[in-house]
Scaffold this active site. Structure first.
Site, PDB file in Angstrom:
ATOM      1  N   LYS A 121      67.091  45.308  30.529  1.00 52.22           N
ATOM      2  CA  LYS A 121      68.290  46.073  30.167  1.00 52.22           C
ATOM      3  C   LYS A 121      68.478  46.072  28.662  1.00 52.22           C
ATOM      4  CE  LYS A 121      71.420  43.891  28.882  1.00 52.22           C
ATOM      5  NZ  LYS A 121      72.416  42.859  28.515  1.00 52.22           N
ATOM      6  N   ASP A 161      75.985  41.166  34.651  1.00 55.96           N
ATOM      7  CA  ASP A 161      74.999  42.238  34.493  1.00 55.96           C
ATOM      8  C   ASP A 161      74.336  42.638  35.806  1.00 55.96           C
ATOM      9  OD1 ASP A 161      75.126  42.907  31.782  1.00 55.96           O
ATOM     10  OD2 ASP A 161      73.797  41.271  31.196  1.00 55.96           O
TER      11      ASP A 161
END
Length: 281
Positions: free
Chosen positions: A11, A132
């Site tokens: 990410k 996340d």
């Protein structure tokens, strides 16, 4: 016994704004993308024993995001079989790339499918693993707010595709450490009620945004400042910024050739940095 091979992409936070804090968590807004850097996970269901093996031996094999996923999902399944996961770590650890969250999400997607667990249940459980993980369940370009649970997918957002990723060698940075030491003079104002509609407005927002955790991360890894300075000097660099809680930084380019020039030069001149190319998925 069944074996599956799954990929967990890294990410990147194109921006990260901190809006406030309650007793336990910070509230944030962030635009996230995922890139073609993957951890590779071999998941064995109905294995002789449950467990996790990492190629990076510094990771705790007995208490990590994957063991938490296996435990949580087993509570929501009629299956009682052992699950063993072997992880080839390609995503840098403690680097702001959500490697642990990506691994957890990859296992959640697989087990959720095999054990027929509803997507809504997976999303609720994901937040118990980490902030996340809900975003990593999607692994697509998205805007996240709150703790990370309020997600808006942006399938039509066309962004510059090429990213140079740079991290100082031997400088892992704990997310918890950065957030615990984050003491802003003022929190950022929310943008969620006035999100851009036009493509150009999104790009302008990205260019003018920031990572609110940068100053705190610099206290622990001052080298981040030099990395950003160097990246911003390269021709056609659109933005250079830190991702997540650091210490990894990135530079965004429209053309692959421009990104390749940066990688070649930095790999030759900065042996103290980890440097590689990536592409937004």
């Amino acid at each position: 016994m069944s074996k599956f091979l799954v990929k967990a992409p890294a990410k990147i936070n194109l921006f990260l704004h901190i809006l406030g804090k309650n007793s336990n968590y910070h509230s944030l807004e962030s635009l996230l993308v995922f890139v073609n850097i993957y951890d590779i996970l071999e998941v064995t269901i109905d294995a002789p024993r449950s467990g996790v093996y990492f190629t990076n031996l510094k990771i705790n094999r007995y208490n990590n995001t994957i063991t938490k996923v296996i435990y949580l999902l087993s509570q929501h399944s009629t299956s009682s079989v052992n699950v063993f996961v072997s992880v080839i770590k390609n995503i840098l650890v403690s680097a702001g790339l959500a490697g642990g969250s990506a691994d957890a999400a990859a296992v959640m997607r697989l087990l959720g499918n095999v054990w027929d667990i509803q997507p809504q249940v997976l999303e609720e459980l994901a937040l118990e693993i980490g902030s996340d993980v809900p975003a990593c369940l999607h692994s697509k370009t998205l805007f996240a707010r709150g703790r990370g649970e309020d997600i808006l997918l942006l399938p039509d957002l066309c962004l510059p595709k090429y990213i140079v990723i740079v991290a100082p060698k031997g400088k892992p940075l704990s997310t918890v450490k950065v957030f615990n030491n984050y003491e802003p003079s003022a929190f950022s104002s929310p943008i969620c009620d006035n999100l851009p509609v036009r493509q150009d407005d999104w790009l302008e927002l990205i260019y003018n945004a920031r990572n609110d955790l940068l100053d705190t991360a610099l206290k622990f890894v001052p080298e981040i400042e030099e990395i950003l300075f160097v990246l911003r000097k390269f021709r056609n660099c659109l933005i250079a910024r830190m991702t997540g809680s650091g210490a990894t930084c990135f530079a965004l380019f429209n053309e692959l050739s421009d990104a390749e020039v940066v990688v070649r030069e930095l790999q030759m001149t900065r042996p103290d940095w980890i440097v590689f190319n990536a592409k937004i998925l």
